[in-house]
Design an enzyme around this catalytic site. Structure first.
Site, PDB file in Angstrom:
ATOM      1  N   ASP A   1      56.795  20.848 -51.799  1.00 47.17           N
ATOM      2  CA  ASP A   1      57.034  22.290 -51.928  1.00 47.17           C
ATOM      3  C   ASP A   1      57.141  22.680 -53.401  1.00 47.17           C
ATOM      4  OD1 ASP A   1      58.035  24.941 -51.712  1.00 47.17           O
ATOM      5  OD2 ASP A   1      58.932  24.448 -49.777  1.00 47.17           O
TER       6      ASP A   1
ATOM      7  N   SER B   1      61.508  30.242 -45.258  1.00 46.12           N
ATOM      8  CA  SER B   1      61.852  30.645 -46.614  1.00 46.12           C
ATOM      9  C   SER B   1      62.920  31.751 -46.606  1.00 46.12           C
ATOM     10  CB  SER B   1      60.587  31.057 -47.365  1.00 46.12           C
ATOM     11  OG  SER B   1      60.798  31.084 -48.758  1.00 46.12           O
TER      12      SER B   1
ATOM     13  N   HIS C   1      54.857  24.443 -49.316  1.00 42.82           N
ATOM     14  CA  HIS C   1      55.641  25.575 -48.796  1.00 42.82           C
ATOM     15  C   HIS C   1      54.936  26.296 -47.642  1.00 42.82           C
ATOM     16  CE1 HIS C   1      59.088  28.231 -49.341  1.00 42.82           C
ATOM     17  NE2 HIS C   1      58.292  29.277 -49.190  1.00 42.82           N
TER      18      HIS C   1
END
Length: 241
Positions: free
Chosen positions: A189, A66, A217
């Site tokens: 996600d 991320s 995620h």
């Protein structure tokens, strides 16, 4: 295979969130040295890249989850040949959507989240764990696991990370970096839309872009074995090439 891989955690999470992935990599490739680093804790976002430059070993593979992936991309472009290659996991080149990159979190959704964090950081972090877990096999259990791995950072440092998520655009860095690249996305996600994977192909047509089916995620924690296998296959390709 290259002998050192650096892993950067995502916003709000400490290295413990990546420990399952680190363990899976150690099991599948015992000869590979894997180091997990937290994101910087400085309250000024403009200093974060310099902190990472000073902390992270050169001539290693850089990988990040991320926000960690966005920062790894910036550092890889800066280092050039001093970086073996770049791997991002559930990382969008632009996190907060704009006219030139709509395949991201809608701006109003992000801004509402940021304001909620300012008003009640603790409650917002709990909500963030739920969002991160969404799309996984067992979202409720994963949310509890993620809660335990939250970093012990000040609200100022966490706010600095949100500022970076709001303004970073690493498309130029990805295009400038000439080393091998793998960008792994999660099919379900809730924070990085899957449309970003297709859009990224136009930015870095020579990079490897992959999607892990049935994942959210939080894939580095919940799907550690699958993520590790994907990363190692990519590293072996780099060695063969």
């Amino acid at each position: 295979m290259r002998d050192r891989l650096i892993l950067l955690s995502g916003w709000a999470f400490g290295p413990a969130a990546l420990q399952p992935l680190c363990d899976a990599l150690a099991e599948q490739a015992p000869h590979l040295a894997v180091d997990v680093f937290p994101l910087p804790s400085e309250p000024e976002p403009d200093t974060w890249l310099e902190v990472l430059e000073a902390q992270l070993p050169e001539h290693s593979w850089l990988a990040g989850w991320s926000l960690g992936g966005m920062l790894a991309a910036q550092l890889a472009a800066r280092r050039g040949e001093r970086c073996r290659g770049l791997i991002t996991v559930a990382s969008n080149p632009v996190f907060r959507a704009n006219d030139s990159w709509p395949a991201a979190m809608p701006a109003d959704v992000f801004d509402t989240f940021f304001e909620a964090f300012r008003l009640d950081a603790e409650e917002t972090l709990k909500r963030f764990c739920v969002l991160t877990s969404r799309g996984g096999y067992d979202a409720r259990t994963l949310a509890r696991q993620l809660q335990v791995t939250l970093a012990e950072q000040s609200p100022a440092a966490l706010g600095a990370g949100l500022q970076l998520l709001a303004r970073l655009d690493v498309r130029a860095a990805l295009a400038d970096f000439r080393g091998p690249q793998l960008h792994l996305f999660a099919e379900r996600d809730a924070l990085v839309p899957i449309a970003a994977a297709e859009a990224l192909v136009d930015v870095v047509p020579d990079a490897e872009v992959a999607v892990l089916d049935g994942a959210g995620h939080g894939l580095p924690l919940e799907r550690a074995d699958d993520v590790a296998a994907t990363l190692l296959a990519f590293l072996r390709e780099g060695e063969d090439g």
